[in-house]
Design an enzyme around this catalytic site. Structure first.
Site, PDB file in Angstrom:
ATOM      1  N   GLU A  13     -39.060  -1.092  32.525  1.00 22.38           N
ATOM      2  CA  GLU A  13     -39.266  -1.693  31.200  1.00 22.38           C
ATOM      3  C   GLU A  13     -37.905  -2.049  30.575  1.00 22.38           C
ATOM      4  OE1 GLU A  13     -41.046  -0.090  27.224  1.00 22.38           O
ATOM      5  OE2 GLU A  13     -42.779  -0.547  28.472  1.00 22.38           O
ATOM      6  N   ARG A  20     -40.007   6.461  13.812  1.00 20.70           N
ATOM      7  CA  ARG A  20     -39.024   7.078  12.908  1.00 20.70           C
ATOM      8  C   ARG A  20     -38.597   6.141  11.776  1.00 20.70           C
ATOM      9  NH1 ARG A  20     -37.961  10.815  16.866  1.00 20.70           N
ATOM     10  NH2 ARG A  20     -36.819  12.681  16.257  1.00 20.70           N
ATOM     11  N   HIS A  70     -46.285   6.167  14.089  1.00 20.61           N
ATOM     12  CA  HIS A  70     -45.404   7.312  14.313  1.00 20.61           C
ATOM     13  C   HIS A  70     -43.908   7.014  14.245  1.00 20.61           C
ATOM     14  CE1 HIS A  70     -45.192   5.441  18.298  1.00 20.61           C
ATOM     15  NE2 HIS A  70     -44.045   6.073  18.431  1.00 20.61           N
ATOM     16  N   HIS A 125     -50.390  11.493  15.722  1.00 26.95           N
ATOM     17  CA  HIS A 125     -49.260  11.996  16.514  1.00 26.95           C
ATOM     18  C   HIS A 125     -48.933  13.432  16.069  1.00 26.95           C
ATOM     19  CE1 HIS A 125     -45.120  12.224  17.996  1.00 26.95           C
ATOM     20  NE2 HIS A 125     -45.290  11.069  18.648  1.00 26.95           N
ATOM     21  N   ASP A 142     -37.105   3.443  26.321  1.00 29.16           N
ATOM     22  CA  ASP A 142     -36.074   3.485  25.276  1.00 29.16           C
ATOM     23  C   ASP A 142     -36.063   4.758  24.452  1.00 29.16           C
ATOM     24  OD1 ASP A 142     -38.418   3.258  23.860  1.00 29.16           O
ATOM     25  OD2 ASP A 142     -38.160   1.140  23.398  1.00 29.16           O
ATOM     26  N   GLU A 179     -34.502   3.432  19.284  1.00 31.88           N
ATOM     27  CA  GLU A 179     -34.882   2.851  20.576  1.00 31.88           C
ATOM     28  C   GLU A 179     -34.051   1.628  20.967  1.00 31.88           C
ATOM     29  OE1 GLU A 179     -37.025   3.735  18.171  1.00 31.88           O
ATOM     30  OE2 GLU A 179     -38.167   5.363  19.074  1.00 31.88           O
TER      31      GLU A 179
HETATM   32  C1  UD1 Z   1     -40.599   9.765  20.567  1.00 31.23           C
HETATM   33  C2  UD1 Z   1     -39.596   8.648  20.893  1.00 31.23           C
HETATM   34  C3  UD1 Z   1     -40.185   7.295  20.516  1.00 31.23           C
HETATM   35  C4  UD1 Z   1     -41.575   7.098  21.114  1.00 31.23           C
HETATM   36  C5  UD1 Z   1     -42.459   8.281  20.779  1.00 31.23           C
HETATM   37  C6  UD1 Z   1     -43.764   8.159  21.497  1.00 31.23           C
HETATM   38  C7  UD1 Z   1     -37.228   9.222  20.648  1.00 31.23           C
HETATM   39  C8  UD1 Z   1     -36.090   9.371  19.717  1.00 31.23           C
HETATM   40  N1  UD1 Z   1     -38.397   8.833  20.110  1.00 31.23           N
HETATM   41  O1  UD1 Z   1     -40.749   9.782  19.156  1.00 31.23           O
HETATM   42  O2  UD1 Z   1     -39.332   6.273  20.989  1.00 31.23           O
HETATM   43  O3  UD1 Z   1     -42.133   5.918  20.586  1.00 31.23           O
HETATM   44  O4  UD1 Z   1     -41.821   9.496  21.216  1.00 31.23           O
HETATM   45  O5  UD1 Z   1     -44.726   9.000  20.963  1.00 31.23           O
HETATM   46  O6  UD1 Z   1     -37.084   9.453  21.812  1.00 31.23           O
HETATM   47  N2  UD1 Z   1     -44.465  17.063  18.903  1.00 31.23           N
HETATM   48  C9  UD1 Z   1     -45.230  18.124  19.315  1.00 31.23           C
HETATM   49  N3  UD1 Z   1     -45.877  18.044  20.520  1.00 31.23           N
HETATM   50  C10 UD1 Z   1     -45.794  16.955  21.325  1.00 31.23           C
HETATM   51  C11 UD1 Z   1     -45.020  15.875  20.897  1.00 31.23           C
HETATM   52  C12 UD1 Z   1     -44.354  15.945  19.685  1.00 31.23           C
HETATM   53  O7  UD1 Z   1     -45.342  19.122  18.629  1.00 31.23           O
HETATM   54  O8  UD1 Z   1     -46.423  16.937  22.398  1.00 31.23           O
HETATM   55  C13 UD1 Z   1     -43.769  17.137  17.604  1.00 31.23           C
HETATM   56  C14 UD1 Z   1     -42.550  18.091  17.604  1.00 31.23           C
HETATM   57  O9  UD1 Z   1     -42.470  18.721  16.374  1.00 31.23           O
HETATM   58  C15 UD1 Z   1     -41.386  17.105  17.754  1.00 31.23           C
HETATM   59  C16 UD1 Z   1     -41.897  15.937  16.934  1.00 31.23           C
HETATM   60  O10 UD1 Z   1     -43.285  15.846  17.253  1.00 31.23           O
HETATM   61  O11 UD1 Z   1     -40.178  17.642  17.287  1.00 31.23           O
HETATM   62  C17 UD1 Z   1     -41.233  14.608  17.173  1.00 31.23           C
HETATM   63  O12 UD1 Z   1     -41.106  14.327  18.560  1.00 31.23           O
HETATM   64  P1  UD1 Z   1     -39.917  13.363  19.081  1.00 31.23           P
HETATM   65  O13 UD1 Z   1     -40.057  13.193  20.552  1.00 31.23           O
HETATM   66  O14 UD1 Z   1     -38.625  13.839  18.565  1.00 31.23           O
HETATM   67  O15 UD1 Z   1     -40.190  12.017  18.314  1.00 31.23           O
HETATM   68  P2  UD1 Z   1     -41.402  10.994  18.390  1.00 31.23           P
HETATM   69  O16 UD1 Z   1     -41.642  10.485  17.020  1.00 31.23           O
HETATM   70  O17 UD1 Z   1     -42.507  11.587  19.163  1.00 31.23           O
HETATM   71  N1  UDP Z   2     -51.986   7.049  23.426  1.00 35.96           N
HETATM   72  C1  UDP Z   2     -52.785   8.098  23.877  1.00 35.96           C
HETATM   73  N2  UDP Z   2     -53.375   8.901  22.944  1.00 35.96           N
HETATM   74  C2  UDP Z   2     -53.234   8.733  21.617  1.00 35.96           C
HETATM   75  C3  UDP Z   2     -52.399   7.670  21.168  1.00 35.96           C
HETATM   76  C4  UDP Z   2     -51.791   6.854  22.095  1.00 35.96           C
HETATM   77  O1  UDP Z   2     -52.959   8.287  25.079  1.00 35.96           O
HETATM   78  O2  UDP Z   2     -53.799   9.512  20.851  1.00 35.96           O
HETATM   79  C5  UDP Z   2     -51.329   6.187  24.431  1.00 35.96           C
HETATM   80  C6  UDP Z   2     -51.449   4.694  24.232  1.00 35.96           C
HETATM   81  O3  UDP Z   2     -52.618   4.188  24.829  1.00 35.96           O
HETATM   82  C7  UDP Z   2     -50.193   4.185  24.909  1.00 35.96           C
HETATM   83  C8  UDP Z   2     -49.182   5.269  24.603  1.00 35.96           C
HETATM   84  O4  UDP Z   2     -49.924   6.428  24.303  1.00 35.96           O
HETATM   85  O5  UDP Z   2     -50.355   4.132  26.316  1.00 35.96           O
HETATM   86  C9  UDP Z   2     -48.326   4.858  23.435  1.00 35.96           C
HETATM   87  O6  UDP Z   2     -47.592   5.946  22.999  1.00 35.96           O
HETATM   88  P1  UDP Z   2     -46.902   5.990  21.585  1.00 35.96           P
HETATM   89  O7  UDP Z   2     -47.611   5.082  20.650  1.00 35.96           O
HETATM   90  O8  UDP Z   2     -46.793   7.420  21.238  1.00 35.96           O
HETATM   91  O9  UDP Z   2     -45.438   5.479  21.910  1.00 35.96           O
HETATM   92  P2  UDP Z   2     -44.742   4.023  21.966  1.00 35.96           P
HETATM   93  O10 UDP Z   2     -45.508   3.183  22.916  1.00 35.96           O
HETATM   94  O11 UDP Z   2     -44.719   3.487  20.590  1.00 35.96           O
HETATM   95  O12 UDP Z   2     -43.369   4.340  22.430  1.00 35.96           O
END
Ligand code: UD1
Ligand code: UDP
Length: 382
Positions: free
Chosen positions: A120, A212, A210, A243, A98, A134
């Site tokens: 999923e 939003r 983490h 995160h 999602d 999501e």
């Molecule tokens: C995204 C997904 C959310 C999911 C989450 C898992 C959307 C809108 N949201 O949210 O559904 O639960 O991923 O973690 O698709 N960043 C880094 N390096 C990384 C990853 C993230 O620097 O490897 C930082 C960047 O500044 C980025 C910010 O995190 O802009 C947010 O990342 P983003 O994918 O937009 O949102 P998440 O909160 O990670």
């Molecule tokens: N996870 C990981 N390292 C971390 C935190 C989470 O590998 O430091 C794994 C966790 O075990 C799970 C997945 O990341 O498999 C969940 O990701 P996240 O919580 O970012 O996203 P969501 O599931 O809420 O979309």
């Protein structure tokens, strides 16, 4: 013989973790050509998963920006996918879950009239703003998809309630398949802090946060309640792999930085995370994936959200919805830390989300759809 071309599109950490075992299963099929397209919505957190599972990408849109918006993720993915789909011409595109990558990946497949398989599928809260974005992402992908791979019976029922088109399969969640690769009783941590932790003498609480929709007041309440919990329980060590989102990192540092027995660490790789959960006392999280993984490891979970699309583990008794308010979170966590009976009632291994063979069912379903398999896979039943 012409091989079936299946392209998996993913971009965030959880999608990668849950798609990795599926990509491996596809790669093992002689009559399938597995193509892997990353959007790079996450960078470091995605690369870490690719490395652990030994996966290579065929395409990488590398879209991530710091503090990216929903619009930039969606439009950059849509534009990037144009060239990829034209070059690869897959028979089917698989998306997971999602995220914005999921939505944009499915939409670009639709624009090119490529069938979509949704892994999923069918999780719902029925509240379009929670989780945001999501809930709407997965609902829209449900409309686009031709094959729906629902982890549970309830997820499939949600899709039927929407009178969705296409075929629905009940497969279990591929997260549980991923854990077959990662969880080991003799695992040795490579993160120095995790190596030093005394898992038998202390009670280790794993925290992640983490989402939003939790930005702002909710996240501040979660952090403040966590700080108080550590203050009140000298035998508790809180481990929070934070995160990489700057919004989250600022909030965590502000409320939890420099406190005794609270360990703010960088995200850990998935092997470290799964084995950390396997050894911890309690999980507090707003993550979707952790809600599925921790029950399979027999660990109680307090969900730091107002609702959940994963009611199965609540029904099974290992997960409780703690909400996002300071008093409620603290009260529920205190109960689990102070009342051994309450803890024991939740700490039981249940597996409502899968048996570790979801990927096998998904690949069988895809091959059956294309006439390469005689039998439809039998549904997963918990
Ligand atoms: C995204 C997904 C959310 C999911 C989450 C898992 C959307 C809108 N949201 O949210 O559904 O639960 O991923 O973690 O698709 N960043 C880094 N390096 C990384 C990853 C993230 O620097 O490897 C930082 C960047 O500044 C980025 C910010 O995190 O802009 C947010 O990342 P983003 O994918 O937009 O949102 P998440 O909160 O990670
Ligand atoms: N996870 C990981 N390292 C971390 C935190 C989470 O590998 O430091 C794994 C966790 O075990 C799970 C997945 O990341 O498999 C969940 O990701 P996240 O919580 O970012 O996203 P969501 O599931 O809420 O979309």
């Amino acid at each position: 013989m012409k091989k079936l071309k299946i392209m998996s599109v993913f971009g965030t950490r959880p999608e990668a973790i849950k798609m990795a075992p599926l990509v491996k299963e596809l790669e093992a099929c002689e009559d399938v050509e597995s193509i892997c397209c990353l959007t790079g919505q996450h960078r470091e957190m995605l690369d870490s998963v690719m490395e652990i599972f030994g996966l290579q990408s065929d395409y990488d849109l590398n879209i991530m920006e710091q503090r990216q918006t929903l619009s930039t993720i969606t439009t950059k993915t849509l534009l990037g996918m144009e060239g990829v789909i034209e070059a690869a011409r897959p028979d089917m595109i698989l998306v997971h879950g999602d995220t914005s990558t999921t939505f944009a990946g499915a939409l670009s497949a639709f624009y090119h009239q490529i069938p979509v398989g949704h892994v999923e599928a069918g999780l719902r809260t029925w509240d379009k703003y929670s989780p945001f974005p999501e809930e709407m992402n997965r609902t829209l992908v449900g409309d686009i998809a031709d094959l729906h791979f629902s982890p549970t019976v309830a997820n499939a029922d949600n899709l039927r309630r929407e009178a969705i088109g296409g075929e629905i399969f009940i497969t279990g969640n591929t997260a549980i398949d991923a854990m077959r690769y990662t969880v080991r009783p003799d695992y040795v941590f490579h993160t120095p802090l995790l190596n030093r932790l005394d898992f038998s003498g202390k009670r280790v609480v794993v925290l992640t946060c983490h989402r939003r929709e939790n930005y702002g007041q909710a996240m501040e309440d979660i952090m403040r309640a966590t700080a108080k919990l550590a203050e009140d329980h000298p035998d508790v060590e809180i481990v929070y792999p934070v995160h990489l989102s700057p919004v989250v990192r600022e909030c965590a540092a502000r409320y939890l930085g420099g406190r005794d027995r609270i360990h703010l660490i960088d995200p850990v790789d998935v092997q470290e995370m799964h084995n950390l959960m396997a050894r911890c006392y309690l999980v507090m999280t707003d993550s979707g994936g952790l809600q599925e993984e921790a029950p399979a490891l027999g660990k109680p979970v307090l969900v730091l959200r107002r609702e959940t699309e994963r009611p199965e583990a609540i029904a099974a008794g290992t997960v409780k919805l703690a909400g996002v308010c300071y008093d409620e979170i603290l009260a529920m966590a205190n109960t689990l830390l102070d009342d051994p009976d309450a803890y024991a009632a939740m700490a039981k291994a249940v597996n409502p989300y899968g048996d570790g063979y979801a990927c096998r069912r998904i690949v069988q379903a895809i091959r059956w759809h294309f006439g390469l398999e005689e039998r439809r896979p039998a549904d997963f039943r918990a």
